[in-house]
Design a protein around this motif. Structure first.
Motif, mmCIF file in Angstrom:
data_model
loop_
_atom_site.group_PDB
_atom_site.id
_atom_site.type_symbol
_atom_site.label_atom_id
_atom_site.label_comp_id
_atom_site.label_asym_id
_atom_site.label_seq_id
_atom_site.Cartn_x
_atom_site.Cartn_y
_atom_site.Cartn_z
ATOM 1 N N ASN A 99 47.788 -11.049 -5.101
ATOM 2 C CA ASN A 99 46.733 -10.047 -5.203
ATOM 3 C C ASN A 99 46.871 -8.986 -4.113
ATOM 4 O OD1 ASN A 99 44.422 -8.896 -6.201
ATOM 5 N ND2 ASN A 99 43.075 -10.140 -4.883
ATOM 6 N N ALA A 100 46.990 -9.453 -2.842
ATOM 7 C CA ALA A 100 47.133 -8.532 -1.723
ATOM 8 C C ALA A 100 48.438 -7.765 -1.822
ATOM 9 C CB ALA A 100 47.075 -9.304 -0.406
ATOM 10 N N ALA A 101 49.490 -8.429 -2.308
ATOM 11 C CA ALA A 101 50.781 -7.766 -2.462
ATOM 12 C C ALA A 101 50.655 -6.599 -3.433
ATOM 13 C CB ALA A 101 51.827 -8.763 -2.950
ATOM 14 N N GLY A 102 49.958 -6.829 -4.537
ATOM 15 C CA GLY A 102 49.769 -5.790 -5.536
ATOM 16 C C GLY A 102 49.018 -4.595 -4.984
ATOM 17 N N LYS A 103 48.031 -4.883 -4.140
ATOM 18 C CA LYS A 103 47.202 -3.812 -3.587
ATOM 19 C C LYS A 103 47.933 -2.993 -2.531
ATOM 20 C CE LYS A 103 42.607 -5.707 -3.900
ATOM 21 N NZ LYS A 103 41.825 -6.615 -3.076
ATOM 22 N N SER A 132 42.130 -9.065 10.063
ATOM 23 C CA SER A 132 43.450 -9.064 10.716
ATOM 24 C C SER A 132 44.538 -8.703 9.717
ATOM 25 C CB SER A 132 43.760 -10.425 11.321
ATOM 26 O OG SER A 132 42.730 -10.836 12.170
ATOM 27 N N GLN A 133 44.409 -9.204 8.485
ATOM 28 C CA GLN A 133 45.392 -8.851 7.455
ATOM 29 C C GLN A 133 45.409 -7.351 7.223
ATOM 30 O OE1 GLN A 133 45.411 -10.989 3.798
ATOM 31 N NE2 GLN A 133 45.296 -13.004 4.755
ATOM 32 N N GLN A 134 44.197 -6.754 7.195
ATOM 33 C CA GLN A 134 44.114 -5.303 6.993
ATOM 34 C C GLN A 134 44.825 -4.564 8.127
ATOM 35 O OE1 GLN A 134 43.390 -3.283 4.481
ATOM 36 N NE2 GLN A 134 43.285 -5.236 3.393
ATOM 37 N N ASP A 135 44.606 -5.013 9.389
ATOM 38 C CA ASP A 135 45.287 -4.402 10.532
ATOM 39 C C ASP A 135 46.798 -4.392 10.338
ATOM 40 O OD1 ASP A 135 42.917 -4.024 11.810
ATOM 41 O OD2 ASP A 135 43.097 -5.776 13.135
ATOM 42 N N ILE A 136 47.322 -5.549 9.912
ATOM 43 C CA ILE A 136 48.778 -5.666 9.725
ATOM 44 C C ILE A 136 49.236 -4.727 8.604
ATOM 45 C CG2 ILE A 136 50.675 -7.260 9.202
ATOM 46 C CD1 ILE A 136 49.301 -7.970 11.797
ATOM 47 N N TYR A 137 48.485 -4.693 7.496
ATOM 48 C CA TYR A 137 48.848 -3.805 6.388
ATOM 49 C C TYR A 137 48.893 -2.350 6.832
ATOM 50 C CZ TYR A 137 48.570 -7.405 2.795
ATOM 51 O OH TYR A 137 48.802 -8.510 2.023
ATOM 52 N N ARG A 138 47.878 -1.947 7.650
ATOM 53 C CA ARG A 138 47.835 -0.549 8.098
ATOM 54 C C ARG A 138 49.073 -0.212 8.930
ATOM 55 N NH1 ARG A 138 44.142 -0.894 5.012
ATOM 56 N NH2 ARG A 138 46.017 -0.572 3.797
ATOM 57 N N ILE A 139 49.485 -1.154 9.800
ATOM 58 C CA ILE A 139 50.665 -0.894 10.633
ATOM 59 C C ILE A 139 51.924 -0.821 9.774
ATOM 60 C CG2 ILE A 139 52.081 -1.751 12.536
ATOM 61 C CD1 ILE A 139 49.485 -3.198 13.540
ATOM 62 N N ILE A 140 52.022 -1.745 8.821
ATOM 63 C CA ILE A 140 53.179 -1.733 7.916
ATOM 64 C C ILE A 140 53.248 -0.410 7.158
ATOM 65 C CG2 ILE A 140 54.115 -2.775 5.810
ATOM 66 C CD1 ILE A 140 53.140 -5.487 6.824
ATOM 67 N N GLU A 141 52.075 0.026 6.681
ATOM 68 C CA GLU A 141 52.005 1.285 5.946
ATOM 69 C C GLU A 141 52.446 2.458 6.821
ATOM 70 O OE1 GLU A 141 48.489 1.042 3.015
ATOM 71 O OE2 GLU A 141 48.108 2.787 4.289
ATOM 72 N N TYR A 142 51.951 2.449 8.069
ATOM 73 C CA TYR A 142 52.289 3.513 9.016
ATOM 74 C C TYR A 142 53.796 3.563 9.245
ATOM 75 C CZ TYR A 142 52.901 5.733 13.598
ATOM 76 O OH TYR A 142 53.338 6.513 14.629
ATOM 77 N N ALA A 198 57.008 -6.268 -1.369
ATOM 78 C CA ALA A 198 56.479 -7.611 -1.105
ATOM 79 C C ALA A 198 57.321 -8.613 -1.882
ATOM 80 C CB ALA A 198 55.026 -7.703 -1.537
ATOM 81 N N VAL A 199 57.813 -9.633 -1.196
ATOM 82 C CA VAL A 199 58.577 -10.685 -1.859
ATOM 83 C C VAL A 199 57.623 -11.857 -2.088
ATOM 84 C CG1 VAL A 199 60.542 -12.244 -1.710
ATOM 85 C CG2 VAL A 199 60.693 -9.944 -0.729
ATOM 86 N N VAL A 200 57.324 -12.131 -3.363
ATOM 87 C CA VAL A 200 56.320 -13.133 -3.692
ATOM 88 C C VAL A 200 56.968 -14.291 -4.441
ATOM 89 C CG1 VAL A 200 54.122 -13.543 -4.864
ATOM 90 C CG2 VAL A 200 54.590 -11.299 -3.866
ATOM 91 N N GLY A 201 56.612 -15.488 -4.035
ATOM 92 C CA GLY A 201 57.124 -16.667 -4.725
ATOM 93 C C GLY A 201 56.484 -17.907 -4.140
ATOM 94 N N PRO A 202 56.593 -19.038 -4.836
ATOM 95 C CA PRO A 202 55.954 -20.273 -4.343
ATOM 96 C C PRO A 202 56.713 -20.851 -3.152
ATOM 97 C CG PRO A 202 57.254 -20.745 -6.294
ATOM 98 C CD PRO A 202 57.318 -19.254 -6.088
ATOM 99 N N ASN A 203 56.185 -21.927 -2.586
ATOM 100 C CA ASN A 203 56.904 -22.665 -1.542
ATOM 101 C C ASN A 203 58.272 -23.075 -2.046
ATOM 102 O OD1 ASN A 203 55.121 -22.799 0.622
ATOM 103 N ND2 ASN A 203 53.918 -24.385 -0.391
ATOM 104 N N GLY A 204 59.269 -22.960 -1.178
ATOM 105 C CA GLY A 204 60.602 -23.401 -1.561
ATOM 106 C C GLY A 204 61.312 -22.440 -2.491
ATOM 107 N N ALA A 205 60.754 -21.220 -2.655
ATOM 108 C CA ALA A 205 61.382 -20.243 -3.537
ATOM 109 C C ALA A 205 62.606 -19.617 -2.879
ATOM 110 C CB ALA A 205 60.381 -19.156 -3.918
#
Lengths: 284, 270
Positions: free
Chosen positions: B207-211, B180-190, B43-50
């Motif tokens: 938070n979600a990135a960490g999980k 919907s976020q969970q659906d996307i995470y499951r596909i990414i994981e798969y 996960a690439v995490v950063g503020p707007n304009g990062a």
């Protein structure tokens, strides 16, 4: 009753010039409406009008060399049109300027260049606007042959490169990551639109060409979910408008070009009011 | 010559060395270096304009870096056709007359080749991809008639149809509800675990990135740090990533980070 209907339909066909303008406007209706789908989807409605003016220097030079013959004038304006299209493509290349800005810049410059060329010839007396704003009732046999050839070339290209053009217009980044030559197809699309615009406005005039390029495609856009059906429906609207408009003009003594444009507009208004997408929109 | 290159899996999937990108005089990415191994999920995490979008576009090859080098399977960008870039939702024309099927088929364009029509195999691949993301029944629907989550799944299906080895997703979760976020995470994981796809996803949601991601990269023009969430999320790293936009409160049993951006999904104006 049926005899009467046949008489009404056959009426204008007794005049060879009406037959020629009917064929001419149907062909122009088809190619403009099909290519117009890309123009509408890319938001380039301004392009038709701009190109029709930007070809003036080419038209002027061709006139001084070859006089009023159709072919030199066609090649002159086509060359100027392609120069304009290339300029638009190059200016927008870096992504710093939007396409409509680039079109505005080049169109103004080219038009001024045309005026400059014309005004520098002292004994210039002929009015070139006549060639700029062709007349649907003055369609010649040569015009029709030219339009058919250009039309076939353009339709063949659209069929052959259908999926490449689709990706290029819908998602340029995908085109690039898939190693599809993005610039090549963007230029080709622009050249193709230019070709259609140049051949069309010389046959039917600027106003009718712009209407044929935008209005049927916009009507089809409101009714369809896929590009091929949008193209077919758009072509259908173009043809129906051409025929209906010309018959109206014959029987009610209205200017032909205006009658065709107005038919296009009426179809659009009807579609706009009754389109299913619009209904969904209201429901939301 | 082959149209596309085979992968050398002994090399890192992705390697950036001193990559700098400038727009005019403004530096967007500053001396970025990192490498990503086969099958990693980051996960690439950063503020707007990062520079998250710029980073992805540079990797995809649509932006050329001012200096530095990028290697994908040891080759330059644009040498492979297996990089799938899923743009931010706001970059797509959702009114375009294309169906779900059409969009997924676009992923095959490079492999079908010039002048050719999609073969039966191409169609099978498209329906397989739609099956993976559970969108088969929507194949004939115009893309504007879909919900936010469904839209993201269509673009994931396109990446699958593309046979992507490296998947870059720009803010796929912005504006989606939790389910919907969970659906996307499951596909990414798969895709990551079953298909060995290497995946980079940009997000605001630490938070979600960490999980959901084994590795996190904190980005703000520079790579602040890259590593497993548990090891790298600390006050110092968060402050150097988010600066004034974040209030960090350290308590006995962990860190509380309060994100102070102006808009709910962090989209749009700064």
């Amino acid at each position: 009753m049926i005899n009467r209907l046949i008489a009404v339909l056959a009426g204008p066909l007794g005049y060879p010039f009406m037959v020629r303008s009917l064929i001419g406007s149907i062909i122009v209706g088809i190619i403009c409406s099909v290519v117009g789908t890309y123009v509408v989807l890319k938001g380039l409605a301004f392009l038709g009008d701009a190109l029709a003016h930007a070809v003036l220097p080419g038209l002027a030079i061709a006139y001084f060399i070859g006089g009023t013959a159709t072919l030199p004038l066609f090649w002159g304006s086509l060359t100027a049109g392609l120069v304009t299209a290339t300029g638009i493509g190059l200016i927008t290349k870096g992504g710093q300027l939007k396409e409509d800005t680039a079109i505005g810049i080049i169109f103004a410059g080219m038009f001024a260049l045309g005026i400059a060329i014309i005004s520098s010839v002292r004994n210039y007396s002929i009015d070139l606007t006549h060639f700029l704003f062709g007349d649907i009732l003055g369609v010649s046999r040569q015009d029709i042959v030219l339009a058919v050839i250009i039309g076939l070339v353009v339709l063949l290209m659209i069929i052959l490169f259908y999926k490449e053009f689709l990706v290029t217009v819908f998602d340029p980044v995908l085109a690039k990551t898939l190693r599809i030559p993005l610039r090549f197809f963007q230029f080709m699309l622009l050249f193709m639109i230019t070709l259609v615009i140049v051949v069309s406005f010389q046959i039917v005039g600027v106003a009718l060409m712009v209407a044929m390029l935008i209005t049927p495609a916009a009507s089809a856009y409101l009714l369809t979910n896929r590009l091929p059906s949008m193209m077919i429906l758009s072509a259908g609207f173009g043809v129906v408008s051409s025929i209906t408009g010309l018959y109206f003009s014959y029987y009610f003594n209205i200017a032909s070009g205006a009658a065709i444009v107005l038919t296009c507009t009426v179809i659009f208004i009807a579609v706009f009011i009754f389109s299913p997408r619009k209904r969904v929109f209201i429901k939301l | 010559m082959k149209h596309y290159l085979e992968h050398d899996t002994s090399k890192p999937v992705l390697e950036l060395k001193g990559v700098t990108v400038k727009f005019g005089t403004e530096t967007i990415l500053d001396n970025i270096s990192f490498s990503v191994k086969h099958g990693e999920r980051i996960a690439v995490v950063g503020p707007n304009g990062a520079g998250k979008s710029t980073l992805f576009k540079t990797i995809a090859g649509t932006i050329r870096p001012g200096s530095g080098n990028i290697y994908i399977y040891g080759d330059k960008p644009l040498a492979h056709i297996c990089i799938a870039y899923v743009p931010q939702s706001s970059m797509i024309d959702w009114d375009f007359p294309v169906t779900v099927y059409d969009v997924v088929m676009m992923g095959r364009t490079g492999r079908i080749g010039l002048f050719k029509r999609p073969s039966r195999q191409d169609r099978e691949v498209v329906f397989y991809a739609l099956g993976v993301v559970k969108m088969t029944e929507f194949a004939d629907r115009q893309i504007g008639m879909l919900s936010g989550g469904q839209r993201q799944r269509v673009f994931l299906a396109r990446a699958i149809a593309q046979d992507a080895g490296l998947l870059l997703m720009d803010e796929p979760l912005a504006g989606l509800d939790a389910a919907s976020q969970q659906d996307i995470y499951r596909i990414i994981e798969y895709l990551s675990e079953e298909k060995d796809v290497t995946i980079l996803v940009s997000t605001h949601n630490l938070n979600a990135a960490g999980k959901n991601f084994p590795k996190i990269m904190l980005l703000n023009k520079k790579v602040i740090v890259i590593g497993p969430g548990k090891e790298i999320i600390n006050t110092k790293n968060l402050l150097s990533t988010f600066g004034g936009q974040l209030a960090v409160i350290e308590s006995g049993n962990g860190i509380v980070a309060v994100n102070d951006t102006c808009c709910s999904h962090g989209e749009g104006v700064k």
